[in-house]
Every structure is written in C-alpha cells, then in structure tokens.
Design an enzyme around this catalytic site. Structure first.
Site, PDB file in Angstrom:
ATOM      1  N   GLU A   1     -10.574  -4.298  10.630  1.00 32.30           N
ATOM      2  CA  GLU A   1      -9.920  -3.271   9.817  1.00 32.30           C
ATOM      3  C   GLU A   1     -10.454  -3.419   8.391  1.00 32.30           C
ATOM      4  O   GLU A   1     -10.209  -4.435   7.735  1.00 32.30           O
ATOM      5  CB  GLU A   1      -8.399  -3.504   9.832  1.00 32.30           C
ATOM      6  CG  GLU A   1      -7.659  -2.485   9.003  1.00 32.30           C
ATOM      7  CD  GLU A   1      -6.172  -2.799   8.815  1.00 32.30           C
ATOM      8  OE1 GLU A   1      -5.793  -3.970   8.734  1.00 32.30           O
ATOM      9  OE2 GLU A   1      -5.407  -1.827   8.704  1.00 32.30           O
TER      10      GLU A   1
ATOM     11  N   GLU B   1       5.073  -3.701  12.347  1.00 30.67           N
ATOM     12  CA  GLU B   1       4.124  -2.602  12.123  1.00 30.67           C
ATOM     13  C   GLU B   1       2.901  -3.224  11.459  1.00 30.67           C
ATOM     14  O   GLU B   1       2.919  -3.535  10.265  1.00 30.67           O
ATOM     15  CB  GLU B   1       4.746  -1.540  11.202  1.00 30.67           C
ATOM     16  CG  GLU B   1       6.005  -0.886  11.754  1.00 30.67           C
ATOM     17  CD  GLU B   1       5.736   0.080  12.897  1.00 30.67           C
ATOM     18  OE1 GLU B   1       4.555   0.387  13.158  1.00 30.67           O
ATOM     19  OE2 GLU B   1       6.715   0.514  13.529  1.00 30.67           O
ATOM     20  N   LEU B   2       1.848  -3.425  12.249  1.00 34.94           N
ATOM     21  CA  LEU B   2       0.697  -4.182  11.744  1.00 34.94           C
ATOM     22  C   LEU B   2      -0.509  -3.274  11.514  1.00 34.94           C
ATOM     23  O   LEU B   2      -0.364  -2.062  11.421  1.00 34.94           O
ATOM     24  CB  LEU B   2       0.393  -5.332  12.703  1.00 34.94           C
ATOM     25  CG  LEU B   2       1.602  -6.211  13.068  1.00 34.94           C
ATOM     26  CD1 LEU B   2       1.216  -7.326  14.025  1.00 34.94           C
ATOM     27  CD2 LEU B   2       2.270  -6.788  11.823  1.00 34.94           C
TER      28      LEU B   2
ATOM     29  N   GLY C   1       2.854  -5.137   7.696  1.00 34.34           N
ATOM     30  CA  GLY C   1       1.842  -5.912   6.983  1.00 34.34           C
ATOM     31  C   GLY C   1       0.699  -6.265   7.907  1.00 34.34           C
ATOM     32  O   GLY C   1       0.434  -5.574   8.889  1.00 34.34           O
TER      33      GLY C   1
ATOM     34  N   SER D   1       6.250  -6.562  -1.485  1.00 34.86           N
ATOM     35  CA  SER D   1       5.034  -7.308  -1.823  1.00 34.86           C
ATOM     36  C   SER D   1       5.007  -7.596  -3.322  1.00 34.86           C
ATOM     37  O   SER D   1       5.341  -6.733  -4.132  1.00 34.86           O
ATOM     38  CB  SER D   1       3.801  -6.482  -1.454  1.00 34.86           C
ATOM     39  OG  SER D   1       2.649  -7.066  -2.041  1.00 34.86           O
TER      40      SER D   1
ATOM     41  N   GLU E   1       8.956   3.346  13.929  1.00 37.13           N
ATOM     42  CA  GLU E   1       9.613   3.866  12.726  1.00 37.13           C
ATOM     43  C   GLU E   1       9.594   5.389  12.802  1.00 37.13           C
ATOM     44  O   GLU E   1       8.992   5.970  13.694  1.00 37.13           O
ATOM     45  CB  GLU E   1       8.913   3.342  11.468  1.00 37.13           C
ATOM     46  CG  GLU E   1       9.072   1.831  11.372  1.00 37.13           C
ATOM     47  CD  GLU E   1       8.737   1.215  10.037  1.00 37.13           C
ATOM     48  OE1 GLU E   1       7.696   1.575   9.442  1.00 37.13           O
ATOM     49  OE2 GLU E   1       9.519   0.349   9.574  1.00 37.13           O
TER      50      GLU E   1
ATOM     51  N   LYS F   1      12.245  -7.924   0.986  1.00 35.17           N
ATOM     52  CA  LYS F   1      11.235  -8.624   0.191  1.00 35.17           C
ATOM     53  C   LYS F   1       9.999  -7.745   0.079  1.00 35.17           C
ATOM     54  O   LYS F   1       9.204  -7.643   1.012  1.00 35.17           O
ATOM     55  CB  LYS F   1      10.833  -9.969   0.824  1.00 35.17           C
ATOM     56  CG  LYS F   1      10.063 -10.818  -0.189  1.00 35.17           C
ATOM     57  CD  LYS F   1       9.142 -11.833   0.427  1.00 35.17           C
ATOM     58  CE  LYS F   1       7.849 -11.264   0.903  1.00 35.17           C
ATOM     59  NZ  LYS F   1       7.000 -10.676  -0.158  1.00 35.17           N
TER      60      LYS F   1
ATOM     61  N   CYS G   1      -2.800   1.950   6.773  1.00 33.69           N
ATOM     62  CA  CYS G   1      -2.877   1.424   8.145  1.00 33.69           C
ATOM     63  C   CYS G   1      -3.467   2.453   9.096  1.00 33.69           C
ATOM     64  O   CYS G   1      -4.236   2.128   9.980  1.00 33.69           O
ATOM     65  CB  CYS G   1      -1.498   0.995   8.613  1.00 33.69           C
ATOM     66  SG  CYS G   1      -0.265   2.306   8.531  1.00 33.69           S
TER      67      CYS G   1
ATOM     68  N   ASN H   1       0.808  -1.230   0.000  1.00 37.83           N
ATOM     69  CA  ASN H   1       0.000   0.000   0.000  1.00 37.83           C
ATOM     70  C   ASN H   1       0.838   1.276   0.000  1.00 37.83           C
ATOM     71  O   ASN H   1       0.382   2.307  -0.487  1.00 37.83           O
ATOM     72  CB  ASN H   1      -1.003  -0.009   1.170  1.00 37.83           C
ATOM     73  CG  ASN H   1      -0.316   0.018   2.516  1.00 37.83           C
ATOM     74  OD1 ASN H   1       0.790  -0.481   2.673  1.00 37.83           O
ATOM     75  ND2 ASN H   1      -0.972   0.604   3.495  1.00 37.83           N
TER      76      ASN H   1
HETATM   77  P1  NAD Z   1       0.370  -8.993   4.248  1.00 36.11           P
HETATM   78  O1  NAD Z   1       0.653  -9.282   5.680  1.00 36.11           O
HETATM   79  O2  NAD Z   1      -0.503  -9.916   3.500  1.00 36.11           O
HETATM   80  O3  NAD Z   1       1.745  -8.935   3.416  1.00 36.11           O
HETATM   81  C1  NAD Z   1       2.792  -8.078   3.800  1.00 36.11           C
HETATM   82  C2  NAD Z   1       4.101  -8.666   3.303  1.00 36.11           C
HETATM   83  O4  NAD Z   1       4.374  -9.871   4.013  1.00 36.11           O
HETATM   84  C3  NAD Z   1       4.118  -9.037   1.833  1.00 36.11           C
HETATM   85  O5  NAD Z   1       5.401  -8.767   1.314  1.00 36.11           O
HETATM   86  C4  NAD Z   1       3.838 -10.537   1.862  1.00 36.11           C
HETATM   87  O6  NAD Z   1       4.310 -11.211   0.718  1.00 36.11           O
HETATM   88  C5  NAD Z   1       4.597 -10.946   3.108  1.00 36.11           C
HETATM   89  N1  NAD Z   1       4.110 -12.140   3.794  1.00 36.11           N
HETATM   90  C6  NAD Z   1       2.830 -12.602   3.854  1.00 36.11           C
HETATM   91  N2  NAD Z   1       2.773 -13.683   4.661  1.00 36.11           N
HETATM   92  C7  NAD Z   1       4.038 -13.890   5.125  1.00 36.11           C
HETATM   93  C8  NAD Z   1       4.610 -14.849   5.998  1.00 36.11           C
HETATM   94  N3  NAD Z   1       3.878 -15.805   6.561  1.00 36.11           N
HETATM   95  N4  NAD Z   1       5.931 -14.767   6.264  1.00 36.11           N
HETATM   96  C9  NAD Z   1       6.688 -13.802   5.726  1.00 36.11           C
HETATM   97  N5  NAD Z   1       6.200 -12.867   4.865  1.00 36.11           N
HETATM   98  C10 NAD Z   1       4.887 -12.912   4.586  1.00 36.11           C
HETATM   99  O7  NAD Z   1      -0.176  -7.499   4.220  1.00 36.11           O
HETATM  100  P2  NAD Z   1      -0.647  -6.625   2.972  1.00 36.11           P
HETATM  101  O8  NAD Z   1      -1.979  -7.100   2.517  1.00 36.11           O
HETATM  102  O9  NAD Z   1       0.452  -6.538   1.978  1.00 36.11           O
HETATM  103  O10 NAD Z   1      -0.787  -5.178   3.701  1.00 36.11           O
HETATM  104  C11 NAD Z   1      -1.931  -4.803   4.382  1.00 36.11           C
HETATM  105  C12 NAD Z   1      -1.722  -4.796   5.881  1.00 36.11           C
HETATM  106  O11 NAD Z   1      -0.556  -4.060   6.231  1.00 36.11           O
HETATM  107  C13 NAD Z   1      -2.868  -4.093   6.596  1.00 36.11           C
HETATM  108  O12 NAD Z   1      -3.253  -4.822   7.730  1.00 36.11           O
HETATM  109  C14 NAD Z   1      -2.259  -2.751   7.003  1.00 36.11           C
HETATM  110  O13 NAD Z   1      -2.893  -2.120   8.085  1.00 36.11           O
HETATM  111  C15 NAD Z   1      -0.860  -3.151   7.289  1.00 36.11           C
HETATM  112  N6  NAD Z   1       0.026  -1.974   7.254  1.00 36.11           N
HETATM  113  C16 NAD Z   1       0.571  -1.520   8.421  1.00 36.11           C
HETATM  114  C17 NAD Z   1       1.368  -0.368   8.426  1.00 36.11           C
HETATM  115  C18 NAD Z   1       2.000   0.169   9.690  1.00 36.11           C
HETATM  116  O14 NAD Z   1       2.904   1.011   9.613  1.00 36.11           O
HETATM  117  N7  NAD Z   1       1.574  -0.262  10.875  1.00 36.11           N
HETATM  118  C19 NAD Z   1       1.605   0.300   7.221  1.00 36.11           C
HETATM  119  C20 NAD Z   1       1.034  -0.208   6.053  1.00 36.11           C
HETATM  120  C21 NAD Z   1       0.253  -1.353   6.079  1.00 36.11           C
END
Ligand code: NAD
Length: 480
Positions: A366, A231-232, A209, A166, A445, A164, A266, A141
């Site tokens: 969310e 950072e979730l 993520g 996305s 961060e 790595k 997020c 995102n």
């Molecule tokens: P996601 O968790 O599906 O993927 C994030 C990254 O992790 C990708 O690169 C993906 O390929 C990798 N990944 C997925 N499963 C994994 C695993 N088991 N082991 C290692 N790597 C893995 O998230 P998304 O759909 O790409 O992003 C959306 C989420 O991210 C939302 O929940 C959002 O709130 C959160 N987010 C948080 C922040 C923050 O700063 N807190 C900022 C942006 C997005």
C-alpha cells in the site's frame, strides 16, 4: 512530537506539514497510566447514558451535530492546517461527518428497536444493548469522519467512548469531541493506544489504521475476549474493461480518486489496470486531466487540490518506495500553484508510474502517497487474478460502458466494497456497509451494519411450554 516544558504538563505539539516548523496547536499528552482514569470516568458515565431513553440521546447528538456545523469553517481551517489536506476537502469531511451523525440519529430508532414475538411458541424479546465503554483509535488521514463513524453509532446505542486520535492530527477532532456528550479523549501514540485496548473495562474496540497496529490490537483484544472492529489498509485495484468510456470529467474524477489527500486514503485507487490496446489513449487523457485538476500547494490556497504528505517520515517512506521500484518510468503529474515552494513542507511530486511488474514494491504494498502505478493487462481472467492477488481486500473499482459487465466482474473481485465507474469518496454512501476482507480487517462502518457493531443482542425467552397454563416438556427434551 511530544514535548515537556519545565513546570508544565507534557503536551503533543502539532506542526503544519505544509510549512514545516509552524506550530498549529497542542493537546495535553495522556500518560498511559492516566488512561485508566479516563476509562473509569467513561464507565461511570455509562450507567447514566445507557439508561436514558434513546430519544434523549438522539436529541443530544443532533444538538452536537448542529454545534459542529455552526463551527465548520473554523474547524475545517484547523483540520487543513494540521493535516495538510486542502480546505475544500476538510469542509467536505466535516460536512460528511455531520451528515453521518444525523443519518445515524434518523436510523437508530428503527435499527436498534427491540424485536418482540409473543405467539404459540412462546415469548421472545431481543433487545439491542450497548457494550459499555468503547475504546476508539483513529489515524490522521481523515481524523474527523473516522472518529464520528465510531462515536455516532456507539453513542446513540448507549455506549460511552474513550477516543484516542492520532498525535499527527489531534486538534480539530478534539474540538469536535468537546461538543459531544459521553466521550473522553486521551492523547498519545502507540503506548497510550495499548493502555486503552488492554484496559479490562473497555468492552469493545474500534480501530482504523495500519497493518502492524491492527495485528497487535487484534491480538490484545483476542486475549481479553474484547470484540473489535478493525478497518485497516487497502491496495485497491481499479480495473478498466476494454470498453471503458471516459469523458474528461471522468478522468479528472479518476485522478482525484488516487491523489485526494495526497494519496493517503485507505480506499484510494492504488493500482490502475488498463487493457493493452488502450494504454496510450488512457495515459494521454490521464496526464491531461491531472494537468487540469491536480494543483499542488498550500492547503489554505483555494486553487490547491493536493497538499503535502503528513510528515517528513511519510515523505521519506514514499520516496524510498519509488526508489525500490526501479525499472518503471515516473511521469510527474499536475502543476504547482503559482508561488508555491515545494520545499516549504513535506511535498511529494504526484506521479503516474508506468512499466512496473505486479511484484514491484510500489504495486505490491500500500503506497499511501501520491504515486500510482499503471499496469497493463491482456485478458479479463488475467486481470481478475492479478487484482485479487493482494493480501488486502478493502475496495476496488470496475470501469465499463456496460454496467452489467461491470457488476459481473465486481462480484468476482475480493473486496469489501467495489465501485462502478468511480472510486474513492465519490463512490461512498451513508447506507452502504464499508469495510474490508482478508488483511484489510473485519467489521463494518456506515450503514445499518455499522450501527449494529455497537450493540449485542440480549435475549429474554419464555418457552410456551413453561408459561402459565403451558404443557411442560420432558427433562432434557428438545423443543419441537
Ligand atoms: P497507524 O496504525 O500507525 O496509527 C493509527 C492509530 O493507532 C494512531 O492513533 C496510532 O497512535 C495508534 N496506534 C499505533 N500503534 C498502536 C498500537 N500498537 N496499539 C494501539 N494503538 C496504536 O496508522 P496511520 O499511519 O495513522 O494510518 C494509516 C493507515 O490507516 C493506512 O494503512 C490506511 O490504509 C489505514 N486506514 C484505513 C481506513 C479504513 O477505513 N479501512 C481508513 C483510513 C486509514
């Protein structure tokens, strides 16, 4: 997403979410087994990169910031096409990432400087040392800033990085990383990420993520005793106190606080808590502001402020969330850009959803999409309890004409970051630590705290008693 052509290496192809089926570009897919060689290259590079003086690392990083800046228009266009974010947003993201890199280079010599004390108690040196190879995993995102928030502090401190990104937005960040020193990139999905987190030579993990991946990464890192930053997600409440005073521009800023990046941020304002006596006025002004500011269409159209969501799967998930939250009324917001065809890509109509209870899925989860619930409250203690009821605790906001009152309530909200009279990007600051509490993760961060995530304090201590001419100390005694 990942395709293999006969006779050629596997690639990850990225389509334009605004024009489904249009190929934007490809990156080579990294088989999980090949992650090992990337980590080993980074580990080899660590020996050299960590030993050069910080001033030389800063020079290299400032050069990279300049190179990214010089290509920002081309990179912003690529980012808009792969992510579906309006071009102006993409320019802003790249500009902010460059500004952050420069800020890190400016602050690092002071923040990372060793502390040395030489006095009657002894000689104590605390150096801020890099960990080694940092494994960074980022979402789609905000793929540029979220990577640079990790790479900047990690690299300036002397770590090397395996990133790595996305697979849903790998193109612009891969170009940017090619301009940076000491970074390897691996491409793939969860399997590639797992291979990175579980690698024994990865000495720190930085992840942004979702919840499911975050839990798994925390478990793997925990089992390896690898420190991590997570950072979730967030489900940020925006609390409007009874005295809130919003002009048209404030309502427009509020609308974009929820709908920038089609709500896929997020720290978007995801639950709007409005006092009952002012709901009608608020709703009317909010819908009018959206009509002025929210223009849906192709991200490359300069009139557009909201593009598609990231994928067909995301659009289906968001629509299902709305369907599961029956009982409310969904008010469509904004307008389409002239000539825009919503069926050309993964467009979801932005909506304000009124009349839901807090346990409706759209409120409790969310949403990460262009749907925002408006929730009615009667008293300050009540709204505080409801705002804090979430398991997530990333951001929040308080809106009031009385700043003291806003700060007092902000202090009682369970969040890592509370904005006052704004929300989302317009409330950010490079110097403010950013991150969540509860299930929104840990670590920070931006800011000095963000820099310190990538070093460990390494101590050398000569107690006065045992220095030349010292008085000594009885075996087993504690120092006085
Ligand atoms: P996601 O968790 O599906 O993927 C994030 C990254 O992790 C990708 O690169 C993906 O390929 C990798 N990944 C997925 N499963 C994994 C695993 N088991 N082991 C290692 N790597 C893995 O998230 P998304 O759909 O790409 O992003 C959306 C989420 O991210 C939302 O929940 C959002 O709130 C959160 N987010 C948080 C922040 C923050 O700063 N807190 C900022 C942006 C997005």
């Amino acid at each position: 997403m990942s395709t293999t052509s006969p006779g050629s290496a596997p690639v990850i192809a990225r389509e334009n979410p605004a024009r489904s089926g249009e190929l934007v570009g490809c990156v080579p897919a990294t088989e999980p087994a090949a992650v090992d060689s990337a980590v080993r290259r980074a580990d080899d590079a660590f020996r050299e990169w960590s030993r050069i003086p910080i001033t030389e690392r800063i020079t290299a990083l400032l050069g990279a910031a300049e190179a990214v800046s010089a290509r920002s228009e081309e990179l912003a266009t690529l980012l808009a096409r792969e992510s579906g974010k309006p071009l102006a947003d993409c320019r802003g993201e790249i500009g902010f990432a460059v500004a952050f890199l420069r800020w890190v280079c400016d602050r690092a010599p002071v923040t990372l400087a060793p502390t040395e004390i030489d006095d009657a108690a002894g000689r104590l040196v605390v150096r801020r040392k890099p960990y080694g190879v940092v494994g960074c995993i980022t979402p789609w995102n905000a793929p540029v800033i979220l990577a640079l928030l990790k790479l900047g502090p990690a690299l300036v401190a002397g770590n090397t990085v395996v990133l790595k990104p996305s697979p849903l937005a790998p193109l612009a960040i891969t170009e940017i990383v090619s301009l940076l020193p000491a970074v390897q990139v691996v491409h793939g999905g969860a399997e590639t990420g797992r291979a990175l987190v579980g690698h024994p030579l990865v000495r720190k993990v930085a992840f942004t993520g979702g919840d499911a991946a975050g839990r798994e990464i925390a478990a793997t890192a925990g089992a390896m005793i690898t420190p991590s930053v997570l950072e979730l997600g967030g489900n940020d409440p925006a609390v409007f106190l009874p005295d809130f005073a919003l002009a048209d521009a404030d309502y427009e800023r509020l609308v974009m606080a929820s709908f920038a990046t089609s709500g896929q941020v997020c720290m978007a304002a995801k639950r709007l808590y409005v006092p009952r006596a002012r709901v009608a006025e608020f709703t009317e002004a909010y819908v009018a502001a959206a009509e002025r500011i929210l223009v849906v269409g192709d991200p490359l159209d300069p009139r557009v402020t909201m593009g598609p969501v990231i994928s067909a799967g995301a659009a289906a998930r968001i629509r299902a969330l709305l369907a599961a939250s029956g009982g409310g009324t969904a008010v469509p917001l904004g307008r389409n850009a002239p000539g825009h065809d919503p069926l050309s890509g993964y467009f979801v109509t932005p909506r304000l959803v009124v009349g839901l209870d807090d346990d409706a899925p759209l409120v409790a989860a969310e949403q990460f999409g262009p749907l925002v619930p408006l929730l009615v409250y009667d008293g300050e203690e009540e709204v505080l309890t409801r705002a804090n009821a979430s398991e997530l605790g990333l951001g929040a906001s308080v809106w009031s004409a009385d700043e003291e009152r806003a700060f007092a309530l902000a202090d009682r909200l369970e969040a890592g970051f509370v904005f006052v009279n704004t929300h989302n990007r317009t409330g950010m600051s490079l110097r403010a630590p950013f991150g969540g509490i509860k299930r929104s993760g840990y670590g920070r961060e931006y800011s000095e705290e963000g820099l310190l995530e990538y070093v460990h304090p390494a101590v050398v201590h000569a107690p006065a008693a045992f220095r030349p001419g010292g008085t000594g100390m009885a075996a087993g005694a504690y120092p006085g």
